[in-house]
Design a protein around this motif. Structure first.
Motif, PDB file in Angstrom:
ATOM      1  N   GLY A   1       0.862  -1.138  -0.035  1.00 62.05           N
ATOM      2  CA  GLY A   1       0.039   0.051  -0.102  1.00 62.05           C
ATOM      3  C   GLY A   1       0.716   1.238  -0.080  1.00 62.05           C
ATOM      4  O   GLY A   1       0.226   2.099   0.566  1.00 62.05           O
ATOM      5  N   CYS A   2       2.018   1.199  -0.479  1.00 70.00           N
ATOM      6  CA  CYS A   2       2.997   2.462  -0.598  1.00 70.00           C
ATOM      7  C   CYS A   2       2.814   2.970  -2.047  1.00 70.00           C
ATOM      8  O   CYS A   2       3.315   2.297  -3.056  1.00 70.00           O
ATOM      9  N   PRO A   3       2.327   4.229  -2.213  1.00 66.94           N
ATOM     10  CA  PRO A   3       2.493   4.892  -3.622  1.00 66.94           C
ATOM     11  C   PRO A   3       4.144   5.098  -4.125  1.00 66.94           C
ATOM     12  O   PRO A   3       4.998   5.158  -3.401  1.00 66.94           O
ATOM     13  N   LEU A   4       4.088   5.184  -5.172  1.00 73.86           N
ATOM     14  CA  LEU A   4       5.567   5.326  -5.894  1.00 73.86           C
ATOM     15  C   LEU A   4       5.627   6.592  -6.977  1.00 73.86           C
ATOM     16  O   LEU A   4       4.437   7.009  -7.667  1.00 73.86           O
ATOM     17  N   VAL A   5       6.525   7.044  -6.957  1.00 76.60           N
ATOM     18  CA  VAL A   5       7.206   8.015  -8.184  1.00 76.60           C
ATOM     19  C   VAL A   5       8.281   7.306  -8.804  1.00 76.60           C
ATOM     20  O   VAL A   5       9.220   6.714  -8.031  1.00 76.60           O
ATOM     21  N   SER A   6       8.494   7.246 -10.136  1.00 76.38           N
ATOM     22  CA  SER A   6       9.494   6.411 -10.537  1.00 76.38           C
ATOM     23  C   SER A   6       9.894   7.010 -11.994  1.00 76.38           C
ATOM     24  O   SER A   6       9.160   7.538 -12.616  1.00 76.38           O
ATOM     25  N   THR A   7      11.309   6.516 -12.278  1.00 78.36           N
ATOM     26  CA  THR A   7      11.322   6.783 -13.700  1.00 78.36           C
ATOM     27  C   THR A   7      10.861   5.895 -14.463  1.00 78.36           C
ATOM     28  O   THR A   7      10.335   4.861 -14.271  1.00 78.36           O
ATOM     29  N   HIS A   8      10.745   6.367 -15.766  1.00 81.46           N
ATOM     30  CA  HIS A   8      10.004   5.247 -16.794  1.00 81.46           C
ATOM     31  C   HIS A   8      10.962   4.145 -17.244  1.00 81.46           C
ATOM     32  O   HIS A   8      11.661   4.409 -18.314  1.00 81.46           O
ATOM     33  N   VAL A   9      11.094   3.258 -16.544  1.00 84.36           N
ATOM     34  CA  VAL A   9      12.190   2.173 -16.615  1.00 84.36           C
ATOM     35  C   VAL A   9      11.666   0.825 -16.396  1.00 84.36           C
ATOM     36  O   VAL A   9      10.635   0.513 -15.954  1.00 84.36           O
ATOM     37  N   GLY A  10      12.084  -0.284 -17.086  1.00 83.32           N
ATOM     38  CA  GLY A  10      11.491  -1.590 -17.061  1.00 83.32           C
ATOM     39  C   GLY A  10      10.058  -1.715 -17.345  1.00 83.32           C
ATOM     40  O   GLY A  10       9.491  -1.028 -18.200  1.00 83.32           O
ATOM     41  N   ASN A  11       9.350  -2.186 -16.484  1.00 87.25           N
ATOM     42  CA  ASN A  11       8.042  -2.635 -16.605  1.00 87.25           C
ATOM     43  C   ASN A  11       7.305  -1.681 -15.643  1.00 87.25           C
ATOM     44  O   ASN A  11       5.776  -2.013 -15.285  1.00 87.25           O
ATOM     45  N   VAL A  12       7.921  -0.797 -15.039  1.00 80.31           N
ATOM     46  CA  VAL A  12       7.182   0.165 -14.044  1.00 80.31           C
ATOM     47  C   VAL A  12       5.846   0.779 -14.410  1.00 80.31           C
ATOM     48  O   VAL A  12       4.848   0.830 -13.897  1.00 80.31           O
ATOM     49  N   ALA A  13       5.806   1.243 -15.763  1.00 79.10           N
ATOM     50  CA  ALA A  13       4.808   2.003 -16.442  1.00 79.10           C
ATOM     51  C   ALA A  13       3.566   0.993 -16.360  1.00 79.10           C
ATOM     52  O   ALA A  13       2.322   1.593 -16.553  1.00 79.10           O
ATOM     53  N   GLU A  14       3.647  -0.430 -16.163  1.00 82.05           N
ATOM     54  CA  GLU A  14       2.489  -1.398 -16.388  1.00 82.05           C
ATOM     55  C   GLU A  14       1.899  -1.426 -15.142  1.00 82.05           C
ATOM     56  O   GLU A  14       0.797  -1.921 -14.996  1.00 82.05           O
ATOM     57  N   ASN A  15       2.748  -0.747 -14.077  1.00 81.95           N
ATOM     58  CA  ASN A  15       1.937  -1.149 -12.672  1.00 81.95           C
ATOM     59  C   ASN A  15       1.712   0.282 -11.772  1.00 81.95           C
ATOM     60  O   ASN A  15       0.915   0.269 -10.833  1.00 81.95           O
ATOM     61  N   ILE A  16       1.940   1.309 -12.500  1.00 83.43           N
ATOM     62  CA  ILE A  16       1.804   2.475 -11.756  1.00 83.43           C
ATOM     63  C   ILE A  16       1.197   3.894 -12.674  1.00 83.43           C
ATOM     64  O   ILE A  16       1.361   3.562 -13.872  1.00 83.43           O
ATOM     65  N   PRO A  17       0.290   4.656 -12.039  1.00 85.08           N
ATOM     66  CA  PRO A  17      -0.233   5.707 -12.647  1.00 85.08           C
ATOM     67  C   PRO A  17       0.913   6.674 -13.781  1.00 85.08           C
ATOM     68  O   PRO A  17       1.763   6.810 -13.378  1.00 85.08           O
ATOM     69  N   ALA A  18       0.513   6.858 -14.722  1.00 79.99           N
ATOM     70  CA  ALA A  18       1.386   7.591 -15.752  1.00 79.99           C
ATOM     71  C   ALA A  18       1.761   9.088 -15.264  1.00 79.99           C
ATOM     72  O   ALA A  18       2.872   9.349 -15.397  1.00 79.99           O
TER      73      ALA A  18
ATOM     74  N   TYR B   1      -3.876   5.960  -6.470  1.00 73.92           N
ATOM     75  CA  TYR B   1      -3.326   4.860  -6.288  1.00 73.92           C
ATOM     76  C   TYR B   1      -4.251   3.752  -5.868  1.00 73.92           C
ATOM     77  O   TYR B   1      -3.515   2.526  -5.937  1.00 73.92           O
ATOM     78  N   SER B   2      -5.210   4.089  -5.285  1.00 74.29           N
ATOM     79  CA  SER B   2      -6.150   2.809  -4.752  1.00 74.29           C
ATOM     80  C   SER B   2      -6.400   1.810  -5.782  1.00 74.29           C
ATOM     81  O   SER B   2      -6.441   0.586  -5.358  1.00 74.29           O
ATOM     82  N   PRO B   3      -6.907   1.808  -7.013  1.00 78.00           N
ATOM     83  CA  PRO B   3      -7.102   1.018  -7.953  1.00 78.00           C
ATOM     84  C   PRO B   3      -5.906   0.088  -8.295  1.00 78.00           C
ATOM     85  O   PRO B   3      -5.993  -1.163  -8.661  1.00 78.00           O
ATOM     86  N   TYR B   4      -4.661   0.848  -8.164  1.00 78.62           N
ATOM     87  CA  TYR B   4      -3.419   0.102  -8.409  1.00 78.62           C
ATOM     88  C   TYR B   4      -3.007  -0.839  -7.506  1.00 78.62           C
ATOM     89  O   TYR B   4      -2.307  -1.913  -7.443  1.00 78.62           O
ATOM     90  N   PHE B   5      -3.441  -0.366  -6.201  1.00 76.61           N
ATOM     91  CA  PHE B   5      -3.141  -1.270  -5.080  1.00 76.61           C
ATOM     92  C   PHE B   5      -4.186  -2.532  -5.120  1.00 76.61           C
ATOM     93  O   PHE B   5      -3.590  -3.708  -4.974  1.00 76.61           O
ATOM     94  N   ALA B   6      -5.403  -2.390  -5.654  1.00 72.92           N
ATOM     95  CA  ALA B   6      -6.451  -3.355  -5.766  1.00 72.92           C
ATOM     96  C   ALA B   6      -5.898  -4.378  -6.915  1.00 72.92           C
ATOM     97  O   ALA B   6      -5.848  -5.662  -6.615  1.00 72.92           O
ATOM     98  N   ARG B   7      -5.314  -3.900  -7.979  1.00 76.62           N
ATOM     99  CA  ARG B   7      -4.924  -4.751  -9.076  1.00 76.62           C
ATOM    100  C   ARG B   7      -3.633  -5.573  -8.729  1.00 76.62           C
ATOM    101  O   ARG B   7      -3.242  -6.636  -8.852  1.00 76.62           O
ATOM    102  N   ALA B   8      -2.652  -5.024  -7.848  1.00 74.34           N
ATOM    103  CA  ALA B   8      -1.584  -5.526  -7.331  1.00 74.34           C
ATOM    104  C   ALA B   8      -1.775  -6.532  -6.472  1.00 74.34           C
ATOM    105  O   ALA B   8      -1.143  -7.852  -6.733  1.00 74.34           O
ATOM    106  N   ARG B   9      -3.036  -6.540  -5.908  1.00 76.30           N
ATOM    107  CA  ARG B   9      -3.424  -7.621  -4.837  1.00 76.30           C
ATOM    108  C   ARG B   9      -4.111  -8.798  -5.721  1.00 76.30           C
ATOM    109  O   ARG B   9      -3.975  -9.953  -5.317  1.00 76.30           O
ATOM    110  N   GLU B  10      -4.315  -8.598  -7.121  1.00 71.30           N
ATOM    111  CA  GLU B  10      -4.984  -9.616  -7.931  1.00 71.30           C
ATOM    112  C   GLU B  10      -3.685 -10.354  -8.776  1.00 71.30           C
ATOM    113  O   GLU B  10      -3.816 -11.351  -9.062  1.00 71.30           O
ATOM    114  N   ARG B  11      -2.723  -9.392  -9.404  1.00 67.46           N
ATOM    115  CA  ARG B  11      -1.879  -9.704 -10.444  1.00 67.46           C
ATOM    116  C   ARG B  11      -0.638  -9.917  -9.885  1.00 67.46           C
ATOM    117  O   ARG B  11       0.201 -10.695 -10.542  1.00 67.46           O
TER     118      ARG B  11
END
Length: 356
Positions: free
Chosen positions: A273-290, A320-330
């Motif tokens: 349940g920890c939000p992120l800020v990230s460089t556009h690297v690897g597969n991060v864009a598939e898992n966090i808001p643009a 981030y709420s929907p991304y946390f939920a998606r992580a718990r599924e995938r």
């Protein structure tokens, strides 16, 4: 328990072999360790690992660890002979080859062994299509890893389980102040110098940045923090064995890397349940808001993202709420391992799951 060969009548358990030839310890090795442990607990199968002896301690007692000096070159005939000897001796029903060198070795050996072979691509470049095309059962850990591939792949994101939480952060954390963490080995590719410069520019109030990790650049980065006059706004806390403790209480995690594949820290943060800020690297864009992505090497852009994220923590968590939920599924270990089992079943049934 998971049935690997549905409806099949067998007089002995299926034998699964995980093969990797790493020289370091990171995401790939964690992947194999967690997948093997899950299979041991959840499948009616015997689980084997072939790897260099330095990795023996990573695996539980129930996993049969077969030590091989995999540091020898991929064209070394003694390495191929030793692998062939083990595979013919133990008669594995399925060999799961992780990354390029094991793929090269299995390309040469698969016609001489009784079992099927499954391949996983863990990063963007390797194994190349010219090699991967020889394996009909192919897994990739992210869409990014196969974005330039002409082959079809079964994409199964890295999943993990969070350890039980303790309170390992308590002696260091400044209570009452927003906490931002970065979990990284202190080497150039992790971009901690970029993060420190961005932190100096960002408008983040009394937030504190905690650098979790150690490495050869630590002294240099600490000097950079002094030069930027960050003072108590940044703390180098060294290697932490219970990173999940920090993720469970941090307001934000930052990934500043210039190079990643499918970093487990991102999955772990989302599951905690920890939000992120990230460089556009690897597969991060598939898992966090643009809106929380920044170009690699963009110090000013990262400072802007940090200012925005920490300026409204309630909005940050809502986004981030929907991304946390998606992580718990995938992004759980159960999800990753269950999808991997489907590939195994297809391979064992000799029904190709993917084709060129």
């Amino acid at each position: 328990m998971v049935e690997l060969a549905e409806g099949a009548q067998r007089d002995k358990p299926l034998r699964i072999c995980q093969l990797f030839t790493s020289v370091e310890t990171g995401g790939l090795e964690k992947h194999v360790q967690e997948l093997s442990s899950w299979q041991l607990q959840n499948c009616e199968a015997e689980v084997y690992v072939i790897a260099h002896p330095r990795y023996r301690a990573m695996f539980p007692a129930g996993v049969h660890f077969l030590a091989v000096n995999t540091d020898r070159g991929r064209r070394n005939p003694l390495l191929s002979f030793e692998l062939l000897r083990l595979m013919r001796r133990y008669r594995f029903d399925l060999v799961h080859a992780h990354a390029a060198k094991p793929a090269y070795l299995m390309r040469r050996l698969q016609r001489w062994i009784p079992g099927k072979v499954v391949l996983t691509r863990h990063n963007v470049a390797n194994p190349k299509d010219s090699l991967s095309k020889h394996f009909p059962h192919r897994i990739a850990v992210s869409q990014m890893a196969v974005a330039n591939s002409a082959l079809r792949w079964q994409v199964i994101p890295n999943g993990t389980r969070l350890p039980k939480l303790g309170e390992g952060y308590r002696s260091v954390l400044d209570s009452g102040k927003p906490a931002v963490i970065s979990v990284a080995r202190l080497v150039p590719a992790k971009g901690i110098d970029l993060l420190l410069r961005a932190w100096a520019q960002a408008q983040v109030g009394d937030a504190v940045l905690y650098i979790l990790g150690d490495g050869p650049l630590r002294a240099e980065l600490e000097r950079l923090g002094d030069e930027l006059q960050l003072g108590e706004r940044v703390k180098f806390v060294g290697f932490q064995s219970h990173v999940a403790d920090w993720m469970s209480v941090a307001d934000l995690m930052v990934v500043a890397s210039s190079k990643e594949g499918a970093p487990y820290t991102v999955a772990e943060a989302l599951l905690a349940g920890c939000p992120l800020v990230s460089t556009h690297v690897g597969n991060v864009a598939e898992n966090i808001p643009a809106s929380y992505l920044v170009d690699i090497g963009d110090t000013a852009g990262l400072a802007v993202k940090l200012t925005s994220a920490l300026g409204d923590l309630e909005q940050l968590r809502d986004n981030y709420s929907p991304y946390f939920a998606r992580a718990r599924e995938r992004l759980t270990l159960d999800a990753m391992a269950t999808e991997t089992m489907k590939v195994y079943r297809a391979a064992l049934a000799s029904a190709p799951l993917v084709t060129e």
